[in-house]
Design a protein around this motif. Structure first.
Motif, PDB file in Angstrom:
ATOM      1  N   VAL A 146      16.045  13.244   3.523  1.00 47.60           N
ATOM      2  CA  VAL A 146      15.416  14.558   3.344  1.00 47.60           C
ATOM      3  C   VAL A 146      14.528  14.541   2.100  1.00 47.60           C
ATOM      4  CG1 VAL A 146      15.836  17.021   2.932  1.00 47.60           C
ATOM      5  CG2 VAL A 146      17.299  15.752   4.510  1.00 47.60           C
ATOM      6  N   LEU A 147      14.994  13.858   1.061  1.00 48.15           N
ATOM      7  CA  LEU A 147      14.207  13.762  -0.167  1.00 48.15           C
ATOM      8  C   LEU A 147      12.898  13.009   0.078  1.00 48.15           C
ATOM      9  CD1 LEU A 147      13.757  14.045  -3.192  1.00 48.15           C
ATOM     10  CD2 LEU A 147      15.333  12.130  -3.554  1.00 48.15           C
ATOM     11  N   LEU A 148      12.949  11.926   0.847  1.00 42.24           N
ATOM     12  CA  LEU A 148      11.721  11.187   1.169  1.00 42.24           C
ATOM     13  C   LEU A 148      10.739  12.064   1.946  1.00 42.24           C
ATOM     14  CD1 LEU A 148      13.137   7.690   2.215  1.00 42.24           C
ATOM     15  CD2 LEU A 148      11.997   8.281   0.066  1.00 42.24           C
ATOM     16  N   GLU A 149      11.268  12.811   2.893  1.00 44.69           N
ATOM     17  CA  GLU A 149      10.409  13.686   3.687  1.00 44.69           C
ATOM     18  C   GLU A 149       9.792  14.782   2.821  1.00 44.69           C
ATOM     19  OE1 GLU A 149      12.981  14.986   6.785  1.00 44.69           O
ATOM     20  OE2 GLU A 149      12.974  13.060   7.831  1.00 44.69           O
ATOM     21  N   ALA A 150      10.591  15.301   1.876  1.00 43.78           N
ATOM     22  CA  ALA A 150      10.076  16.323   0.967  1.00 43.78           C
ATOM     23  C   ALA A 150       8.976  15.744   0.076  1.00 43.78           C
ATOM     24  CB  ALA A 150      11.215  16.876   0.107  1.00 43.78           C
ATOM     25  N   TRP A 151       9.168  14.498  -0.352  1.00 43.85           N
ATOM     26  CA  TRP A 151       8.172  13.855  -1.209  1.00 43.85           C
ATOM     27  C   TRP A 151       6.850  13.682  -0.469  1.00 43.85           C
ATOM     28  CZ3 TRP A 151       8.897  13.358  -6.254  1.00 43.85           C
ATOM     29  CH2 TRP A 151       8.008  12.574  -6.991  1.00 43.85           C
TER      30      TRP A 151
END
Length: 412
Positions: free
Chosen positions: A233-238
């Motif tokens: 989820v963090l990668l997608e948010a980035w």
């Protein structure tokens, strides 16, 4: 005071293992005599399938562990025994062993293993409370432990056998929950309310960091690379926020999703120089990187009891961006960090963007995080709380023994 500490290390070193090591060191630094009984879950070179099957069967109630712990109590004569992780090789029989020698026991509840097969209240990628306080047959059907029917049966057997034996009602004098949210979850699952107390985690104080969060444009994730931790989820948010042009994302840790997450970063077109995977790093290095970060992100998808990363960030004066699930919504308030709905990458991107856009806000949150640490999570406060729990447990045990009717010839 003498304390017997019982723990089963995990296959991959993690937060729970570090908490145990820190507590043992804290006790010894304050003059407490500690004896450790620690085993590993690592499979040894001589383990056969028969040996592993035996371990799985004995995980519900091990006579061998009972004898080892009873003998240790007889030799060491502890005032109290503190059990952390008993799964897989110790089993809950360690509590009965201590009681057989008149030693009161304390059990820290680092996860929800007493009710849920995987300890996370997770099924099919979603939060699931179907087994809370119930016979966990659904967890077996869903293969909730390591996606294995046999392994799930072993955990379910442990839960059922010890519920029938009354282990948690009779053999544990005090349970330690790491947060109020966790405490209520344990009570809802069936633990006696009057025996569940709250004591959060702590970390050693490295001192105030001179540079504030605004001096950095690095966002940090430090944790196990497993599905429940939310790193994807963090990668997608980035990627959603397009932050690589003005900031750097550092991911520290290892786990089953390590290779998959690196591939996902490539699929999202993330610059390898601006999104770095550092793997497992020494504790000192992690804290050094954290002390130079803009913020620490904890994007967990499932219930956390009290991630050690959280208090590490507070101690170093770093704001925390966390998903609003479980204890995180209790521990990360608006004066020390920011919350976002679990699994919501755009909302996480918005929170990251706000801290990057508003340096004064990041610094204010960082200062208040450090103040919160100093008021609640220092080693001194942790030792005072732990010693108080031990003393209350010992006194309660002595009081119960005094109230127990003495044997008399008149009873014959």
């Amino acid at each position: 005071m003498r304390v017997l500490v019982i723990h089963n290390r995990y296959r991959q070193y993690g937060g729970e293992d570090s908490v145990v090591e820190s507590e043992v060191a804290l006790l010894r630094q304050n003059g407490v005599e500690v004896r450790e009984l620690v085993v590993d879950n690592d499979r040894g070179p001589d383990d056969s399938l028969l040996d592993l099957a035996k371990i799985g069967w004995n995980s519900a109630w091990s006579s061998e562990s009972h004898k080892l712990v009873a003998d240790a109590c007889g030799e060491f004569q502890p005032d109290v025994a503190h059990v952390h992780n008993f799964w897989l090789r110790w089993s809950p029989s360690v509590h009965r062993a201590c009681q057989s020698q008149g030693v009161p026991t304390v059990q820290t509840l680092h996860n929800f293993r007493l009710f849920c097969l995987n300890g996370l209240y997770k099924a099919d990628g979603e939060v699931c409370l179907e087994c809370s306080g119930k016979t966990p047959w659904r967890g077996v059907v869903n293969r909730c432990y390591r996606d294995s029917f046999i392994a799930s049966m072993a955990v379910a057997r442990m839960i059922v056998v010890n519920r029938m034996r009354g282990t948690w009602d009779k053999d544990v004098d005090t349970f330690i929950a790491l947060s109020e949210h966790s405490r209520q979850m344990y009570i809802d699952g069936g633990l006696p309310e009057d025996r569940v107390v709250v004591k959060g985690n702590f970390v050693e104080d490295s001192g105030t960091v001179e540079s504030g969060p605004s001096k950095s444009t690095e966002i940090l994730f430090a944790g196990r690379l497993a599905p429940e931790k939310g790193a994807e989820v963090l990668l997608e948010a980035w990627a959603h926020g397009g932050f690589s042009s003005r900031a750097r994302l550092t991911i520290i840790g290892d786990g089953p999703l390590g290779a998959q997450l690196k591939n996902r970063a490539k699929e999202l077109g993330l610059d390898e120089l601006r999104v770095q995977f550092l793997g497992q790093r020494p504790v000192g290095e992690v804290r050094a990187r954290m002390s130079q970060a803009r913020a620490v992100v904890i994007p967990s998808l499932f219930f956390e009891c009290f991630p050690r990363t959280l208090v590490e960030a507070f101690s170093l004066g770093r704001p925390v961006i966390a998903s609003n699930i479980g204890a995180l919504s209790e521990l990360v308030t608006e004066d020390v960090g920011m919350m976002f709905p679990a699994k919501n990458a755009p909302a996480l991107a918005q929170a990251i963007g706000r801290l990057l856009d508003k340096p004064d806000h990041a610094d204010r949150l960082g200062r208040q995080a450090r103040e919160l640490y100093a008021s609640k999570y220092t080693p001194e406060l942790a030792f005072h709380a732990l010693r108080g729990i031990y003393q209350q447990t010992i006194e309660k045990k002595r009081g119960a023994m005094v109230r127990k009717p003495a044997f008399s010839a008149a009873c014959l």
